[in-house]
Scaffold this active site. Sequence first.
Site, PDB file in Angstrom:
ATOM      1  N   HIS A 244      50.597 -70.442 -42.957  1.00 11.35           N
ATOM      2  CA  HIS A 244      50.583 -70.276 -41.702  1.00 11.35           C
ATOM      3  C   HIS A 244      50.369 -68.892 -41.674  1.00 11.35           C
ATOM      4  O   HIS A 244      51.512 -67.629 -42.158  1.00 11.35           O
ATOM      5  CB  HIS A 244      52.153 -70.882 -40.883  1.00 11.35           C
ATOM      6  CG  HIS A 244      52.390 -70.789 -39.219  1.00 11.35           C
ATOM      7  ND1 HIS A 244      52.770 -69.567 -38.808  1.00 11.35           N
ATOM      8  CD2 HIS A 244      51.948 -71.127 -38.670  1.00 11.35           C
ATOM      9  CE1 HIS A 244      52.721 -70.021 -37.439  1.00 11.35           C
ATOM     10  NE2 HIS A 244      52.436 -71.135 -37.394  1.00 11.35           N
ATOM     11  N   GLU A 313      51.087 -79.025 -38.039  1.00 19.71           N
ATOM     12  CA  GLU A 313      50.192 -79.961 -38.675  1.00 19.71           C
ATOM     13  C   GLU A 313      49.789 -81.787 -39.064  1.00 19.71           C
ATOM     14  O   GLU A 313      49.283 -82.456 -38.681  1.00 19.71           O
ATOM     15  CB  GLU A 313      48.652 -79.358 -38.409  1.00 19.71           C
ATOM     16  CG  GLU A 313      48.220 -78.550 -37.347  1.00 19.71           C
ATOM     17  CD  GLU A 313      49.049 -77.634 -37.308  1.00 19.71           C
ATOM     18  OE1 GLU A 313      49.251 -76.658 -37.815  1.00 19.71           O
ATOM     19  OE2 GLU A 313      48.587 -76.228 -36.349  1.00 19.71           O
TER      20      GLU A 313
END
Length: 371
Positions: A244, A313
């Site tokens: 991320h 996700e």
Amino acid sequence: MSDGLEGVVAADTVLSEVDGQAGRLIIRGRSLDQLAGQVSFEQVARLLWDGFFDDLPEDLVPALGAARMEVFAEVSALDTGLLDRTPIEAMRALTARLADGDDLATALRLAAAPAVFTAAVVRAQAGEAPVRPDPSLGHAADALRMLRGRPASAAEVAALDSYLVTVSDHGLNASTFAARVIASTRAGLTSAVLGGISALKGPLHGGAPGPIIAMLDAIGRPENARGWIEAALDRGDRLMGFGHRIYRVRDPRADAMKLAVRRLTQAGVVAGSNISGSKGAPGRLAFAEAVEASVLAILKDRKPDRALDTNVEFYTALLLEALAYPPSAFTCVFASGRVVGWIAHAREQLAGGRLIRPQSRYVGPKPRIAA
């Protein structure tokens, strides 16, 4: 100059804080674990919108239900041209039919639109008629009912509510920044939301969960994980669901989604079992956990100097699969949650922000000076 505006503060906000070092997300003064699985989508929408609309009701359930009925009228615009598009493109086109404005009525229609239009598009692409909203239901319950044509279980509704709350706001991400830039021009909330949808569509932002299902299905069995992952990395492939831009540790939203999937599994809802022809099995969550462990071990070995951990996700993919959303529509469901954050940021920008107009540094050729 900072590449990609890394580390640049572009706005002061009361809406959310993303602490990448501690792995913490705060939304309007509440940590994610105080919200996900604890409050409804309508409640987090009200939390985000509080102070930005003078006529904001205490209970948004009836207002949002009425708004779903309003926007459903635009489903009649679905035609062959739109159905040949991806779900996110068709949903965006239908949203563009909504009038622009800055008031609460506009905000409610925009908050309702992604869920209504996503369900209609998915059903129409499968050859089924759209399902009219039921304004008496909560938003998550009606979203699932419109998708499937039948009521969802309490566990399924709770799971979708948890997801919508978890992704409702997340600092100044790409789509939220796009929405704020557009809002700063006084273009209107619909224009700002359309900008957010367009930014979210990109695979580096909201388009990541879909490929995770393809990865899990390609791996097939836990014992295949290491070989498949190493081959993918050798090819230079990006492993969606890991790493991320902000978090240096595990994304707290990943744990919220993993807990939601576990609760679904305990309630007898198996990831993939609601999809015709799917590969769902009782061990789907355990299989995903095994793949996650393999990925993290390989990344730690191959890229020890990089902070690459599980992001939101990865388990989002399992959750939405279990709720019968096709992978092609995962980004649409993301928009269904994030839309209330876009609206809050747009209103915050309108309340006190100037036109967003950064400068660029010219690095092109200089004009030749005649001798």
